[in-house]
Design a protein around this motif. Sequence first.
Motif, short mmCIF file in Angstrom:
data_model
loop_
_atom_site.label_atom_id
_atom_site.label_comp_id
_atom_site.label_asym_id
_atom_site.label_seq_id
_atom_site.Cartn_x
_atom_site.Cartn_y
_atom_site.Cartn_z
N ASP A 74 23.77 -14.66 -2.80
CA ASP A 74 22.48 -14.71 -3.50
C ASP A 74 21.43 -13.88 -2.77
OD1 ASP A 74 23.55 -16.36 -5.44
OD2 ASP A 74 22.65 -18.20 -4.63
N TYR A 75 21.40 -14.00 -1.46
CA TYR A 75 20.43 -13.26 -0.66
C TYR A 75 20.72 -11.76 -0.73
CZ TYR A 75 17.09 -12.45 3.10
OH TYR A 75 16.04 -12.02 3.85
N ILE A 76 21.99 -11.39 -0.71
CA ILE A 76 22.38 -9.98 -0.85
C ILE A 76 21.90 -9.44 -2.19
CG2 ILE A 76 24.37 -8.44 -1.15
CD1 ILE A 76 25.79 -10.24 1.00
N ASP A 77 22.07 -10.22 -3.25
CA ASP A 77 21.59 -9.81 -4.58
C ASP A 77 20.08 -9.61 -4.59
OD1 ASP A 77 24.18 -9.91 -5.54
OD2 ASP A 77 23.94 -11.87 -6.52
N GLU A 78 19.35 -10.50 -3.92
CA GLU A 78 17.89 -10.36 -3.84
C GLU A 78 17.50 -9.09 -3.09
OE1 GLU A 78 15.45 -12.16 -5.27
OE2 GLU A 78 16.98 -13.38 -6.24
N LEU A 79 18.20 -8.81 -2.00
CA LEU A 79 17.92 -7.59 -1.25
C LEU A 79 18.24 -6.35 -2.09
CD1 LEU A 79 19.14 -8.51 2.34
CD2 LEU A 79 16.79 -8.07 1.61
N ASP A 80 19.34 -6.38 -2.83
CA ASP A 80 19.67 -5.27 -3.73
C ASP A 80 18.55 -5.03 -4.74
OD1 ASP A 80 22.13 -4.49 -2.68
OD2 ASP A 80 23.27 -5.85 -3.98
N ASP A 81 18.04 -6.12 -5.31
CA ASP A 81 16.95 -6.00 -6.28
C ASP A 81 15.70 -5.42 -5.64
OD1 ASP A 81 18.59 -7.09 -8.22
OD2 ASP A 81 17.67 -9.08 -8.16
N MET A 82 15.38 -5.86 -4.42
CA MET A 82 14.20 -5.35 -3.72
C MET A 82 14.36 -3.87 -3.38
SD MET A 82 11.19 -5.77 -2.55
CE MET A 82 10.92 -7.52 -2.58
N ILE A 83 15.54 -3.49 -2.92
CA ILE A 83 15.80 -2.08 -2.60
C ILE A 83 15.66 -1.22 -3.85
CG2 ILE A 83 17.62 -0.48 -1.86
CD1 ILE A 83 18.56 -2.83 0.03
N ASP A 84 16.21 -1.70 -4.96
CA ASP A 84 16.09 -0.96 -6.22
C ASP A 84 14.63 -0.84 -6.66
OD1 ASP A 84 18.84 -0.69 -6.29
OD2 ASP A 84 19.14 -2.27 -7.79
N LEU A 85 13.88 -1.91 -6.52
CA LEU A 85 12.46 -1.89 -6.90
C LEU A 85 11.69 -0.89 -6.04
CD1 LEU A 85 10.10 -3.11 -8.53
CD2 LEU A 85 9.90 -4.82 -6.72
N LEU A 86 11.96 -0.88 -4.75
CA LEU A 86 11.29 0.08 -3.86
C LEU A 86 11.66 1.51 -4.23
CD1 LEU A 86 11.64 -1.78 -0.45
CD2 LEU A 86 9.54 -1.42 -1.76
N GLU A 87 12.92 1.73 -4.58
CA GLU A 87 13.34 3.08 -4.99
C GLU A 87 12.65 3.49 -6.29
OE1 GLU A 87 15.12 6.78 -5.00
OE2 GLU A 87 14.85 5.33 -3.38
N ASP A 88 12.56 2.58 -7.25
CA ASP A 88 11.86 2.87 -8.51
C ASP A 88 10.40 3.20 -8.24
OD1 ASP A 88 14.24 2.38 -9.84
OD2 ASP A 88 13.63 0.40 -10.58
N THR A 89 9.78 2.44 -7.34
CA THR A 89 8.37 2.67 -6.99
C THR A 89 8.20 4.02 -6.33
OG1 THR A 89 8.02 0.29 -6.72
CG2 THR A 89 6.42 1.76 -5.67
N ARG A 90 9.09 4.32 -5.40
CA ARG A 90 9.03 5.61 -4.70
C ARG A 90 9.18 6.78 -5.67
NH1 ARG A 90 12.11 8.91 -1.71
NH2 ARG A 90 14.07 7.92 -2.26
N ARG A 91 10.13 6.66 -6.58
CA ARG A 91 10.35 7.71 -7.58
C ARG A 91 9.14 7.85 -8.51
NH1 ARG A 91 16.61 6.70 -9.31
NH2 ARG A 91 17.52 7.60 -7.44
N ALA A 92 8.58 6.73 -8.92
CA ALA A 92 7.42 6.78 -9.82
C ALA A 92 6.24 7.46 -9.15
CB ALA A 92 7.04 5.36 -10.26
N TYR A 93 5.99 7.12 -7.88
CA TYR A 93 4.88 7.76 -7.18
C TYR A 93 5.17 9.23 -6.91
CZ TYR A 93 1.89 3.76 -6.61
OH TYR A 93 1.03 2.72 -6.86
N SER A 94 6.41 9.56 -6.61
CA SER A 94 6.77 10.97 -6.41
C SER A 94 6.56 11.75 -7.70
CB SER A 94 8.23 11.09 -5.96
OG SER A 94 8.41 10.54 -4.69
N ALA A 95 7.01 11.18 -8.81
CA ALA A 95 6.82 11.85 -10.10
C ALA A 95 5.34 11.97 -10.43
CB ALA A 95 7.54 11.07 -11.21
N GLY A 96 4.57 10.92 -10.10
CA GLY A 96 3.12 10.97 -10.33
C GLY A 96 2.46 12.04 -9.49
N ASP A 97 2.89 12.19 -8.26
CA ASP A 97 2.36 13.25 -7.39
C ASP A 97 2.66 14.61 -7.97
OD1 ASP A 97 1.34 11.38 -5.63
OD2 ASP A 97 2.92 11.65 -4.12
N LEU A 98 3.90 14.79 -8.45
CA LEU A 98 4.26 16.09 -9.04
C LEU A 98 3.45 16.36 -10.29
CD1 LEU A 98 8.15 16.00 -8.61
CD2 LEU A 98 6.50 17.33 -7.29
N ASN A 99 3.21 15.32 -11.08
CA ASN A 99 2.40 15.47 -12.29
C ASN A 99 0.96 15.83 -11.92
OD1 ASN A 99 1.82 15.40 -15.06
ND2 ASN A 99 1.10 13.30 -14.90
#
Length: 112
Positions: A74-99
């Motif tokens: 369960d904890y591993i699943d939570e960490l996976d979700d957090m890592i994915d969320l951080l990656e989505d956030t990083r990509r969104a901000y990177s895309a926003g910077d490029l825009n």
Amino acid sequence: MSDFQVDLGALRNVQDELSTYRDQLRRHAHAAQELINSVPHSTAPKPDPVANQMRREYRSLAGSETGVRGLLEDYIDELDDMIDLLEDTRRAYSAGDLNAIEQLSKAYGEGH
């Protein structure tokens, strides 16, 4: 203008650190499964009901549904979700910077 800034490098560092913790937990979950599998059956000529009951209890406490291994999963699943969320956030901000760079380039190019 807002004082809010995102440090994409720091965000990536947090992802890497969480990935390290997740990998450690995966190793512990694997080790827990190995321990569960190693608990012997009663092999005496006559089955030992106490040993068999202890084995069942141990497997329940350490097992993958409600036991320690389940909690690790369960904890591993939570960490996976957090890592994915951080990656989505990083990509969104990177895309926003490029825009933003594109918009500034257009505005600067059109004005001169």
